[in-house]
Write a protein that holds these residues in place. Structure first.
Motif, PDB file in Angstrom:
ATOM      1  N   ARG A   7      -2.173   5.019 -16.900  1.00  0.00           N
ATOM      2  CA  ARG A   7      -1.191   4.556 -17.879  1.00  0.00           C
ATOM      3  C   ARG A   7      -0.746   3.147 -17.492  1.00  0.00           C
ATOM      4  NH1 ARG A   7       1.782   8.948 -20.752  1.00  0.00           N
ATOM      5  NH2 ARG A   7       3.028   7.151 -21.266  1.00  0.00           N
ATOM      6  N   PRO A   8      -0.262   2.358 -18.439  1.00  0.00           N
ATOM      7  CA  PRO A   8       0.199   1.004 -18.099  1.00  0.00           C
ATOM      8  C   PRO A   8       1.301   1.034 -17.033  1.00  0.00           C
ATOM      9  CG  PRO A   8       0.076   1.281 -20.471  1.00  0.00           C
ATOM     10  CD  PRO A   8      -0.137   2.641 -19.864  1.00  0.00           C
ATOM     11  N   HIS A   9       1.164   0.196 -16.032  1.00  0.00           N
ATOM     12  CA  HIS A   9       2.151   0.123 -14.960  1.00  0.00           C
ATOM     13  C   HIS A   9       2.109  -1.262 -14.333  1.00  0.00           C
ATOM     14  CE1 HIS A   9      -1.579   1.443 -12.996  1.00  0.00           C
ATOM     15  NE2 HIS A   9      -1.133   0.831 -11.915  1.00  0.00           N
ATOM     16  N   LEU A  10       3.076  -1.527 -13.497  1.00  0.00           N
ATOM     17  CA  LEU A  10       3.213  -2.818 -12.838  1.00  0.00           C
ATOM     18  C   LEU A  10       3.117  -2.621 -11.334  1.00  0.00           C
ATOM     19  CD1 LEU A  10       3.994  -5.871 -13.030  1.00  0.00           C
ATOM     20  CD2 LEU A  10       6.359  -5.123 -12.809  1.00  0.00           C
ATOM     21  N   ILE A  11       2.251  -3.392 -10.685  1.00  0.00           N
ATOM     22  CA  ILE A  11       2.131  -3.363  -9.231  1.00  0.00           C
ATOM     23  C   ILE A  11       2.655  -4.696  -8.714  1.00  0.00           C
ATOM     24  CG2 ILE A  11       0.554  -3.242  -7.278  1.00  0.00           C
ATOM     25  CD1 ILE A  11      -1.327  -1.604  -9.015  1.00  0.00           C
ATOM     26  N   VAL A  12       3.607  -4.628  -7.776  1.00  0.00           N
ATOM     27  CA  VAL A  12       4.218  -5.843  -7.225  1.00  0.00           C
ATOM     28  C   VAL A  12       3.811  -5.977  -5.762  1.00  0.00           C
ATOM     29  CG1 VAL A  12       6.367  -7.050  -6.767  1.00  0.00           C
ATOM     30  CG2 VAL A  12       6.174  -5.601  -8.792  1.00  0.00           C
ATOM     31  N   LEU A  13       3.124  -7.070  -5.459  1.00  0.00           N
ATOM     32  CA  LEU A  13       2.760  -7.400  -4.091  1.00  0.00           C
ATOM     33  C   LEU A  13       3.657  -8.557  -3.666  1.00  0.00           C
ATOM     34  CD1 LEU A  13       0.922  -7.177  -1.631  1.00  0.00           C
ATOM     35  CD2 LEU A  13      -0.714  -8.644  -2.807  1.00  0.00           C
ATOM     36  N   GLY A  14       4.730  -8.228  -2.973  1.00  0.00           N
ATOM     37  CA  GLY A  14       5.728  -9.232  -2.607  1.00  0.00           C
ATOM     38  C   GLY A  14       5.379  -9.981  -1.340  1.00  0.00           C
ATOM     39  N   GLU A  15       5.894 -11.192  -1.264  1.00  0.00           N
ATOM     40  CA  GLU A  15       5.635 -12.040  -0.099  1.00  0.00           C
ATOM     41  C   GLU A  15       6.519 -11.655   1.082  1.00  0.00           C
ATOM     42  OE1 GLU A  15       5.757 -16.769   1.086  1.00  0.00           O
ATOM     43  OE2 GLU A  15       6.097 -16.166  -0.962  1.00  0.00           O
ATOM     44  N   GLN A  38       5.285  -0.075  -9.119  1.00  0.00           N
ATOM     45  CA  GLN A  38       4.892   0.251  -7.756  1.00  0.00           C
ATOM     46  C   GLN A  38       5.086  -0.987  -6.888  1.00  0.00           C
ATOM     47  OE1 GLN A  38       0.805   1.379  -7.303  1.00  0.00           O
ATOM     48  NE2 GLN A  38       1.038   1.902  -5.158  1.00  0.00           N
ATOM     49  N   LEU A  39       5.959  -0.883  -5.918  1.00  0.00           N
ATOM     50  CA  LEU A  39       6.240  -1.978  -4.998  1.00  0.00           C
ATOM     51  C   LEU A  39       5.444  -1.754  -3.718  1.00  0.00           C
ATOM     52  CD1 LEU A  39       7.829  -4.500  -4.240  1.00  0.00           C
ATOM     53  CD2 LEU A  39       9.687  -3.016  -3.490  1.00  0.00           C
ATOM     54  N   LEU A  40       4.505  -2.631  -3.460  1.00  0.00           N
ATOM     55  CA  LEU A  40       3.674  -2.516  -2.270  1.00  0.00           C
ATOM     56  C   LEU A  40       4.390  -3.099  -1.052  1.00  0.00           C
ATOM     57  CD1 LEU A  40       0.322  -3.679  -3.873  1.00  0.00           C
ATOM     58  CD2 LEU A  40       1.106  -1.341  -3.518  1.00  0.00           C
ATOM     59  N   GLU A  41       3.843  -2.827   0.109  1.00  0.00           N
ATOM     60  CA  GLU A  41       4.411  -3.350   1.349  1.00  0.00           C
ATOM     61  C   GLU A  41       4.347  -4.875   1.355  1.00  0.00           C
ATOM     62  OE1 GLU A  41       3.391  -3.069   6.084  1.00  0.00           O
ATOM     63  OE2 GLU A  41       2.822  -1.426   4.773  1.00  0.00           O
ATOM     64  N   ASN A  42       5.345  -5.508   1.961  1.00  0.00           N
ATOM     65  CA  ASN A  42       5.381  -6.974   2.029  1.00  0.00           C
ATOM     66  C   ASN A  42       4.123  -7.514   2.694  1.00  0.00           C
ATOM     67  OD1 ASN A  42       7.904  -6.931   0.903  1.00  0.00           O
ATOM     68  ND2 ASN A  42       8.976  -7.110   2.844  1.00  0.00           N
ATOM     69  N   ALA A  43       3.612  -8.612   2.154  1.00  0.00           N
ATOM     70  CA  ALA A  43       2.366  -9.199   2.664  1.00  0.00           C
ATOM     71  C   ALA A  43       2.599 -10.177   3.802  1.00  0.00           C
ATOM     72  CB  ALA A  43       1.630  -9.899   1.533  1.00  0.00           C
ATOM     73  N   ARG A  44       3.849 -10.521   4.096  1.00  0.00           N
ATOM     74  CA  ARG A  44       4.216 -11.409   5.208  1.00  0.00           C
ATOM     75  C   ARG A  44       3.668 -12.810   5.036  1.00  0.00           C
ATOM     76  NH1 ARG A  44       1.676  -7.282   7.193  1.00  0.00           N
ATOM     77  NH2 ARG A  44       0.134  -8.576   8.212  1.00  0.00           N
ATOM     78  N   GLY A  45       3.853 -13.371   3.860  1.00  0.00           N
ATOM     79  CA  GLY A  45       3.494 -14.765   3.664  1.00  0.00           C
ATOM     80  C   GLY A  45       2.483 -14.983   2.555  1.00  0.00           C
ATOM     81  N   ASP A  51      -5.101 -13.394   0.498  1.00  0.00           N
ATOM     82  CA  ASP A  51      -6.194 -12.642   1.124  1.00  0.00           C
ATOM     83  C   ASP A  51      -6.243 -11.206   0.622  1.00  0.00           C
ATOM     84  OD1 ASP A  51      -6.860 -14.892   2.564  1.00  0.00           O
ATOM     85  OD2 ASP A  51      -5.769 -14.257   4.369  1.00  0.00           O
ATOM     86  N   GLU A  52      -5.091 -10.543   0.584  1.00  0.00           N
ATOM     87  CA  GLU A  52      -5.048  -9.155   0.141  1.00  0.00           C
ATOM     88  C   GLU A  52      -5.408  -9.042  -1.338  1.00  0.00           C
ATOM     89  OE1 GLU A  52      -2.060  -5.313   0.263  1.00  0.00           O
ATOM     90  OE2 GLU A  52      -1.599  -7.092   1.445  1.00  0.00           O
ATOM     91  N   PHE A  53      -4.940  -9.976  -2.133  1.00  0.00           N
ATOM     92  CA  PHE A  53      -5.259  -9.956  -3.560  1.00  0.00           C
ATOM     93  C   PHE A  53      -6.763 -10.117  -3.774  1.00  0.00           C
ATOM     94  CE2 PHE A  53      -5.567 -11.826  -7.814  1.00  0.00           C
ATOM     95  CZ  PHE A  53      -4.860 -10.868  -8.532  1.00  0.00           C
ATOM     96  N   LYS A  54      -7.387 -11.067  -3.072  1.00  0.00           N
ATOM     97  CA  LYS A  54      -8.825 -11.295  -3.226  1.00  0.00           C
ATOM     98  C   LYS A  54      -9.637 -10.116  -2.702  1.00  0.00           C
ATOM     99  CE  LYS A  54      -8.714 -15.410  -1.324  1.00  0.00           C
ATOM    100  NZ  LYS A  54      -9.140 -16.680  -0.717  1.00  0.00           N
ATOM    101  N   ASP A  55      -9.239  -9.555  -1.561  1.00  0.00           N
ATOM    102  CA  ASP A  55     -10.027  -8.500  -0.923  1.00  0.00           C
ATOM    103  C   ASP A  55      -9.873  -7.135  -1.587  1.00  0.00           C
ATOM    104  OD1 ASP A  55     -10.826 -10.427   0.856  1.00  0.00           O
ATOM    105  OD2 ASP A  55      -9.412  -9.821   2.428  1.00  0.00           O
ATOM    106  N   TYR A  57      -7.323  -6.273  -4.657  1.00  0.00           N
ATOM    107  CA  TYR A  57      -6.832  -6.075  -6.016  1.00  0.00           C
ATOM    108  C   TYR A  57      -7.704  -6.691  -7.104  1.00  0.00           C
ATOM    109  CZ  TYR A  57      -2.991  -4.014  -3.648  1.00  0.00           C
ATOM    110  OH  TYR A  57      -2.259  -3.199  -2.855  1.00  0.00           O
ATOM    111  N   ILE A  58      -8.465  -7.720  -6.805  1.00  0.00           N
ATOM    112  CA  ILE A  58      -9.361  -8.268  -7.824  1.00  0.00           C
ATOM    113  C   ILE A  58     -10.410  -7.229  -8.194  1.00  0.00           C
ATOM    114  CG2 ILE A  58     -11.195  -9.965  -8.219  1.00  0.00           C
ATOM    115  CD1 ILE A  58      -9.441 -12.037  -6.919  1.00  0.00           C
ATOM    116  N   GLN A  59     -10.931  -6.495  -7.213  1.00  0.00           N
ATOM    117  CA  GLN A  59     -11.911  -5.443  -7.487  1.00  0.00           C
ATOM    118  C   GLN A  59     -11.304  -4.345  -8.355  1.00  0.00           C
ATOM    119  OE1 GLN A  59     -13.099  -4.171  -3.628  1.00  0.00           O
ATOM    120  NE2 GLN A  59     -14.107  -6.106  -3.122  1.00  0.00           N
ATOM    121  N   LYS A  60     -10.071  -3.951  -8.064  1.00  0.00           N
ATOM    122  CA  LYS A  60      -9.407  -2.910  -8.852  1.00  0.00           C
ATOM    123  C   LYS A  60      -9.142  -3.389 -10.278  1.00  0.00           C
ATOM    124  CE  LYS A  60      -7.111  -0.344  -5.207  1.00  0.00           C
ATOM    125  NZ  LYS A  60      -5.835   0.177  -4.713  1.00  0.00           N
TER     126      LYS A  60
END
Length: 65
Positions: A7-15, A38-45, A51-55, A57-60
């Motif tokens: 279903r439509p949802h929002l995933i937030v990858l925070g810095e 869905q709030l994901l764990e902080n990416a720390r910068g 890096d996480e987005f490319k590795d 979430y782009i595939q998903k």
């Protein structure tokens, strides 16, 4: 709780923690359904976010039409 991926949802990858606080405040609004966010764990910068987005979430994203 994670949203239903079919279903439509929002995933937030925070810095950092400031982004987490903004999303949590947004979810407290009565007009927002927090079950679709869905709030994901902080990416720390910024570099880690890219890096996480490319590795991961782009595939998903490409799997969804």
């Amino acid at each position: 709780m994670s949203p239903n991926e079919y279903r439509p949802h929002l995933i937030v990858l925070g810095e950092d923690d400031a982004h987490r606080q903004i999303v949590n405040g947004f979810c407290l609004d009565l007009n927002v359904n927090p079950d679709v966010i869905q709030l994901l764990e902080n990416a720390r910068g910024w570099g880690h976010i890219m890096d996480e987005f490319k590795d991961v979430y782009i595939q998903k994203l490409r799997q969804n039409s």
